[in-house]
Design an enzyme around this catalytic site. Structure first.
Site, mmCIF file in Angstrom:
data_model
loop_
_atom_site.group_PDB
_atom_site.id
_atom_site.type_symbol
_atom_site.label_atom_id
_atom_site.label_comp_id
_atom_site.label_asym_id
_atom_site.label_seq_id
_atom_site.Cartn_x
_atom_site.Cartn_y
_atom_site.Cartn_z
ATOM 1 N N GLY A 171 0.818 -1.217 0.000
ATOM 2 C CA GLY A 171 0.000 0.000 0.000
ATOM 3 C C GLY A 171 0.843 1.253 0.000
ATOM 4 O O GLY A 171 0.656 2.147 0.829
ATOM 5 N N ARG A 223 0.193 5.738 -2.044
ATOM 6 C CA ARG A 223 -0.264 7.032 -1.484
ATOM 7 C C ARG A 223 -0.186 6.957 0.046
ATOM 8 O O ARG A 223 0.202 5.933 0.600
ATOM 9 C CB ARG A 223 -1.679 7.371 -1.959
ATOM 10 C CG ARG A 223 -2.712 6.296 -1.659
ATOM 11 C CD ARG A 223 -3.998 6.532 -2.465
ATOM 12 N NE ARG A 223 -4.813 5.331 -2.537
ATOM 13 C CZ ARG A 223 -5.793 5.032 -1.705
ATOM 14 N NH1 ARG A 223 -6.091 5.858 -0.726
ATOM 15 N NH2 ARG A 223 -6.485 3.911 -1.843
ATOM 16 N N VAL A 261 -3.022 -7.746 -1.577
ATOM 17 C CA VAL A 261 -2.293 -8.455 -0.517
ATOM 18 C C VAL A 261 -3.180 -9.361 0.336
ATOM 19 O O VAL A 261 -2.684 -10.112 1.166
ATOM 20 C CB VAL A 261 -1.479 -7.496 0.400
ATOM 21 C CG1 VAL A 261 -0.333 -6.873 -0.358
ATOM 22 C CG2 VAL A 261 -2.382 -6.442 1.044
ATOM 23 N N TYR A 304 -12.484 -1.902 12.944
ATOM 24 C CA TYR A 304 -11.097 -1.477 12.737
ATOM 25 C C TYR A 304 -10.272 -1.609 14.026
ATOM 26 O O TYR A 304 -9.144 -2.112 14.007
ATOM 27 C CB TYR A 304 -11.112 -0.020 12.240
ATOM 28 C CG TYR A 304 -9.765 0.590 11.930
ATOM 29 C CD1 TYR A 304 -9.021 0.188 10.818
ATOM 30 C CD2 TYR A 304 -9.241 1.615 12.719
ATOM 31 C CE1 TYR A 304 -7.790 0.784 10.526
ATOM 32 C CE2 TYR A 304 -8.032 2.213 12.432
ATOM 33 C CZ TYR A 304 -7.305 1.796 11.334
ATOM 34 O OH TYR A 304 -6.099 2.396 11.047
ATOM 35 N N LYS A 339 -6.946 -3.939 14.382
ATOM 36 C CA LYS A 339 -5.640 -3.337 14.682
ATOM 37 C C LYS A 339 -5.090 -3.867 16.014
ATOM 38 O O LYS A 339 -3.885 -3.955 16.210
ATOM 39 C CB LYS A 339 -5.750 -1.809 14.714
ATOM 40 C CG LYS A 339 -5.846 -1.172 13.327
ATOM 41 C CD LYS A 339 -4.575 -1.380 12.520
ATOM 42 C CE LYS A 339 -4.605 -0.677 11.187
ATOM 43 N NZ LYS A 339 -3.436 -0.958 10.343
ATOM 44 N N ILE A 393 -3.343 11.002 11.085
ATOM 45 C CA ILE A 393 -2.457 11.737 10.179
ATOM 46 C C ILE A 393 -3.200 11.928 8.858
ATOM 47 O O ILE A 393 -3.373 10.970 8.095
ATOM 48 C CB ILE A 393 -1.140 10.957 9.973
ATOM 49 C CG1 ILE A 393 -0.456 10.822 11.338
ATOM 50 C CG2 ILE A 393 -0.257 11.643 8.936
ATOM 51 C CD1 ILE A 393 0.879 10.167 11.341
HETATM 52 N N1 LIG Z 1 -3.555 7.963 8.095
HETATM 53 C C1 LIG Z 1 -3.875 7.772 9.362
HETATM 54 O O1 LIG Z 1 -4.410 8.668 10.043
HETATM 55 C C2 LIG Z 1 -3.591 6.475 10.030
HETATM 56 C C3 LIG Z 1 -3.697 6.409 11.436
HETATM 57 C C4 LIG Z 1 -3.422 5.211 12.081
HETATM 58 C C5 LIG Z 1 -3.051 4.105 11.342
HETATM 59 N N2 LIG Z 1 -2.978 4.176 9.977
HETATM 60 C C6 LIG Z 1 -2.588 2.968 9.258
HETATM 61 O O2 LIG Z 1 -1.520 3.306 8.385
HETATM 62 C C7 LIG Z 1 -1.587 2.494 7.196
HETATM 63 C C8 LIG Z 1 -1.652 3.392 5.964
HETATM 64 O O3 LIG Z 1 -2.828 4.177 6.049
HETATM 65 P P1 LIG Z 1 -3.088 5.379 5.032
HETATM 66 O O4 LIG Z 1 -3.975 6.340 5.747
HETATM 67 O O5 LIG Z 1 -1.805 5.860 4.477
HETATM 68 O O6 LIG Z 1 -3.940 4.623 3.891
HETATM 69 P P2 LIG Z 1 -4.350 5.100 2.417
HETATM 70 O O7 LIG Z 1 -3.862 6.470 2.151
HETATM 71 O O8 LIG Z 1 -5.815 4.838 2.310
HETATM 72 O O9 LIG Z 1 -3.553 4.098 1.445
HETATM 73 C C9 LIG Z 1 -3.915 2.779 1.366
HETATM 74 C C10 LIG Z 1 -2.924 2.050 0.497
HETATM 75 O O10 LIG Z 1 -3.252 0.651 0.511
HETATM 76 C C11 LIG Z 1 -3.376 0.198 -0.834
HETATM 77 N N3 LIG Z 1 -4.326 -0.906 -0.912
HETATM 78 C C12 LIG Z 1 -5.672 -0.883 -0.742
HETATM 79 N N4 LIG Z 1 -6.175 -2.124 -0.890
HETATM 80 C C13 LIG Z 1 -5.128 -2.936 -1.162
HETATM 81 C C14 LIG Z 1 -4.991 -4.320 -1.433
HETATM 82 N N5 LIG Z 1 -6.067 -5.141 -1.407
HETATM 83 N N6 LIG Z 1 -3.762 -4.818 -1.702
HETATM 84 C C15 LIG Z 1 -2.663 -3.994 -1.723
HETATM 85 N N7 LIG Z 1 -2.724 -2.682 -1.463
HETATM 86 C C16 LIG Z 1 -3.945 -2.163 -1.182
HETATM 87 C C17 LIG Z 1 -3.807 1.408 -1.624
HETATM 88 O O11 LIG Z 1 -3.493 1.166 -3.015
HETATM 89 P P3 LIG Z 1 -4.288 1.947 -4.208
HETATM 90 O O12 LIG Z 1 -3.803 3.370 -4.145
HETATM 91 O O13 LIG Z 1 -3.875 1.236 -5.444
HETATM 92 O O14 LIG Z 1 -5.746 1.832 -3.886
HETATM 93 C C18 LIG Z 1 -2.956 2.486 -0.961
HETATM 94 O O15 LIG Z 1 -1.651 2.469 -1.471
HETATM 95 C C19 LIG Z 1 -2.826 1.605 7.377
HETATM 96 O O16 LIG Z 1 -2.443 0.379 7.928
HETATM 97 C C20 LIG Z 1 -3.680 2.393 8.368
HETATM 98 O O17 LIG Z 1 -4.584 1.580 9.063
HETATM 99 C C21 LIG Z 1 -3.242 5.338 9.307
#
Ligand SMILES: NC(=O)c1ccc[n+]([C@@H]2O[C@H](COP(=O)([O-])OP(=O)(O)OC[C@H]3O[C@@H](n4cnc5c(N)ncnc54)[C@H](OP(=O)(O)O)[C@@H]3O)[C@@H](O)[C@H]2O)c1
Length: 249
Positions: free
Chosen positions: A10, A13, A62, A155, A159, A188
């Site tokens: 992932g 982005r 994945v 969620y 987690k 974030i």
């Molecule tokens: N941002 C926050 O506030 C925050 C806070 C706490 C924890 N997290 C954790 O941090 C991690 C990243 O979060 P994020 O906010 O950066 O997420 P995000 O911006 O929504 O990005 C999700 C990524 O996962 C990919 N993806 C989606 N479905 C997939 C699949 N089936 N197989 C492979 N890749 C897949 C997407 O690819 P495509 O672009 O091709 O769809 C994208 O690259 C996650 O584990 C999230 O739970 C985030």
């Protein structure tokens, strides 16, 4: 770290993109995994190459066993060497649902990323890590594990599994010099959050000792540290990157 290969799931982005850029900046060859966003993934590869780094983008779901096997095989082909660093970061949609509305399927949707995908990937990369007597697995959790956010139990539950899974894997793999740690980000804002209103930002920040929102780079820096030789004696840890909003499980 020039000789190492990292797979960030992932990474097209959000936080994953920032992790990929930071790892590449440390000289690590990076596999940018994504689901469907081909153009964005290729742009990151170009940016890394323009800065003198090495990267390839590989699409794979994945949560699918077949896709994971192909992803790891293609990664090996791309760089002629196995994966040394696995970052389990990918996530799908994260709907907020009350207990009245949430279903077992909603729970499974989240567990498919936090547990199933991480397990499938670990099983594929561990044999080479054992052979090399060096490996890093970094699982991305969330501060929600400690906050227990209401109407988000799908969620939060998924987690929470990351915490124990990380400890158990660390205990099992330590003797092979493979470290396993989890990074738990705070809120974030990334693309998928859209416009974050000043009100919601300030009500979140109120409970953050460092009085600001986190940036993707804050999380990526911790991932880069855990991936490095500097973190050689750190394993089984659940590390919050959230400005001190929570203090650890
Ligand atoms: N941002 C926050 O506030 C925050 C806070 C706490 C924890 N997290 C954790 O941090 C991690 C990243 O979060 P994020 O906010 O950066 O997420 P995000 O911006 O929504 O990005 C999700 C990524 O996962 C990919 N993806 C989606 N479905 C997939 C699949 N089936 N197989 C492979 N890749 C897949 C997407 O690819 P495509 O672009 O091709 O769809 C994208 O690259 C996650 O584990 C999230 O739970 C985030």
């Amino acid at each position: 770290m020039n000789s190492k290969v990292a797979l960030v799931t992932g990474a097209s982005r959000g936080l994953g993109k920032s992790m990929a850029l930071k790892l590449a900046d440390a000289g690590i060859k990076v596999i940018i995994n994504y689901n469907s966003n081909h153009e964005k993934a290729e742009t990151i590869v170009r940016d890394i190459k323009d800065s003198g780094g090495e990267a390839v983008a590989i699409s794979a779901n994945v949560t699918s066993e077949d896709d994971v096997k192909k992803l790891v095989a293609s990664s090996r082909e791309a760089f002629g060497q196995p994966i040394d660093i696995l970052v389990n970061n990918a996530t799908g949609p994260q709907p907020e649902l009350s207990l009245e509305d949430v279903t077992w399927e909603d729970y499974l949707d989240q567990l498919n990323f936090t547990v199933k995908a991480s397990l499938l990937l670990a099983k594929e990369v561990i044999p080479a890590m054992k052979e090399n007597q060096w490996g890093r697995i970094i699982n991305i959790g969330s501060e929600v594990v400690e906050l227990g956010n209401p109407e988000f139990s799908n969620y939060v539950t998924a987690k929470s599994a990351v915490v124990g899974m990380t400890r158990s894997w660390a205990n099992e793999l330590g003797k092979h010099n493979i470290t396993v740690n989890a990074v738990h980000p705070g809120f974030i804002p990334v693309e998928r959050h859209g416009e974050v209103t000043e009100d919601s930002a300030s009500s979140y920040i109120e409970g953050v000792p460092l009085k600001r929102l986190g940036k993707p780079e804050d999380v990526a820096s911790m991932v880069r540290f855990l991936a490095s030789d500097e973190a050689d004696f750190v394993t089984g840890q659940n590390i919050n990157v959230n400005g001190g909003k929570t203090f650890g499980v």
